[in-house]
Enzyme design. Sequence first.
Site, mmCIF file in Angstrom:
data_model
loop_
_atom_site.group_PDB
_atom_site.id
_atom_site.type_symbol
_atom_site.label_atom_id
_atom_site.label_comp_id
_atom_site.label_asym_id
_atom_site.label_seq_id
_atom_site.Cartn_x
_atom_site.Cartn_y
_atom_site.Cartn_z
ATOM 1 N N HIS A 102 1.105 -0.815 0.540
ATOM 2 C CA HIS A 102 0.304 -0.046 -0.210
ATOM 3 C C HIS A 102 0.708 1.366 0.060
ATOM 4 O O HIS A 102 2.061 1.326 0.243
ATOM 5 C CB HIS A 102 -0.574 0.129 1.029
ATOM 6 C CG HIS A 102 -0.502 -0.239 2.909
ATOM 7 N ND1 HIS A 102 -0.546 -1.108 3.101
ATOM 8 C CD2 HIS A 102 0.241 0.631 3.204
ATOM 9 C CE1 HIS A 102 0.181 -1.051 4.523
ATOM 10 N NE2 HIS A 102 1.298 0.106 4.277
ATOM 11 N N GLU A 153 -3.682 3.957 2.178
ATOM 12 C CA GLU A 153 -3.656 4.289 3.500
ATOM 13 C C GLU A 153 -4.016 6.061 3.303
ATOM 14 O O GLU A 153 -2.667 6.165 3.374
ATOM 15 C CB GLU A 153 -2.274 3.672 4.383
ATOM 16 C CG GLU A 153 -3.030 4.078 5.477
ATOM 17 C CD GLU A 153 -1.950 3.514 6.357
ATOM 18 O OE1 GLU A 153 -1.629 3.794 7.713
ATOM 19 O OE2 GLU A 153 -1.176 2.754 6.045
ATOM 20 N N HIS A 171 1.837 11.729 -9.192
ATOM 21 C CA HIS A 171 0.247 11.180 -8.995
ATOM 22 C C HIS A 171 0.228 9.621 -9.298
ATOM 23 O O HIS A 171 1.322 8.514 -8.854
ATOM 24 C CB HIS A 171 -0.188 10.936 -10.800
ATOM 25 C CG HIS A 171 0.516 10.904 -12.166
ATOM 26 N ND1 HIS A 171 1.488 11.117 -12.494
ATOM 27 C CD2 HIS A 171 0.225 9.401 -12.173
ATOM 28 C CE1 HIS A 171 1.710 10.465 -12.789
ATOM 29 N NE2 HIS A 171 0.786 8.804 -13.098
ATOM 30 N N GLU A 219 -3.658 9.979 -12.826
ATOM 31 C CA GLU A 219 -3.946 9.486 -14.002
ATOM 32 C C GLU A 219 -5.167 8.530 -14.083
ATOM 33 O O GLU A 219 -4.923 7.974 -13.582
ATOM 34 C CB GLU A 219 -3.049 9.622 -14.311
ATOM 35 C CG GLU A 219 -2.461 9.239 -16.250
ATOM 36 C CD GLU A 219 -0.683 8.993 -16.458
ATOM 37 O OE1 GLU A 219 -0.522 9.308 -17.370
ATOM 38 O OE2 GLU A 219 -0.674 8.364 -15.501
#
Length: 361
Positions: A102, A153, A171, A219
Amino acid sequence: MASLSVALNLSTLRPSLPSYSLEFPYVHNSSSYNPSRRLALFQLGIALPQTQLFNVKESKLLAAERNTTKAATAGNIAQENTTFTEVDALKWVKNDNRRMLHVVYSVGDLDKTIKFYTECLGMKLLRRRDIPEDRYTNAFLGYGPEDSNFTVELTYNYGVDKYDIGTGFGHFGIAVEDVAKTVDLIKAKGGKVTREPGPVTGGSTVIAMIEDPNGYKFELLERGPTPEPLCQVMLRVGDLDRSINFYKKAFGMELIRKRDNPEYKYTNAMMGYGPEDKNAVLELTYNYGVTEYDKGNGYTQIALSTDNVYKSAEAIKLFGGKITREAGPLPGINTKITACLDPDGWKSVFVDNIDFLKELE
């Protein structure tokens, strides 16, 4: 580490902490840390069990323990026995069982962000927990359970409604089947679109750029069905070849593709653990002549899995990374982790595979 362009008293903030990290050495104000309490909160949980959300069996841990006996044994090797040569490290990293778990970052309005991610981007809220004693709340969201999918998270620090994202973070990438339709939905919900749908510069893939309520850019990439819709994290680096070499050797990532765009004065490289249409990847971007970036105080780190945090830490040291948290079990919960910085100062943390699955169970 990162330069800060907003006058925030960081001693009052808690950086976004992954479920297993709980407390890192660089976290401020750790005197109130109570591992037993925080572990209990984790075990009780607040969100629905992920097995209910995604209709998956609860046998992942048993299967992992059964199929990775050697890895579990290796993970218990004492740290003093894991020092090895570069040849040993390269072999270990290549054969290690790794994936991106994550990405961690802070937001100024957690409820608004969750609403945007679930209603506009199609994510599910996996779990959420409030820690009032430490004045923060965090939430995990994604497109599948955490034991198999890359997730985000989010951390909300009480009273902090804005973060400096900096110039280094680029991004997040999300694969969707119809970019135009997704953009229309985002507009209808009041979202901000910064690039209308259309072919990517110099290519044919249809993309669009949007911003979440905190200013983080996403994106949207038009692709067919994929098991990993949350597919990219883009970071800017000062020396692309150095970064590629580091992530190949220390992290065991593959260079999936590299593209130079001299007309626009930048080069990017996709790094990961498998094809980018089926796995989350790290996109590294080098802008001609730019060697340093302001990292702000919003984006925090990427978490990755490993069969042995001790050997992973040794490999990181050998290949140019800086260890910020020595490999070993966290107090109170015994989950083994190690944390590091890459040559540009971007943070990552490795967590033991078996320990991570135990926590999710």
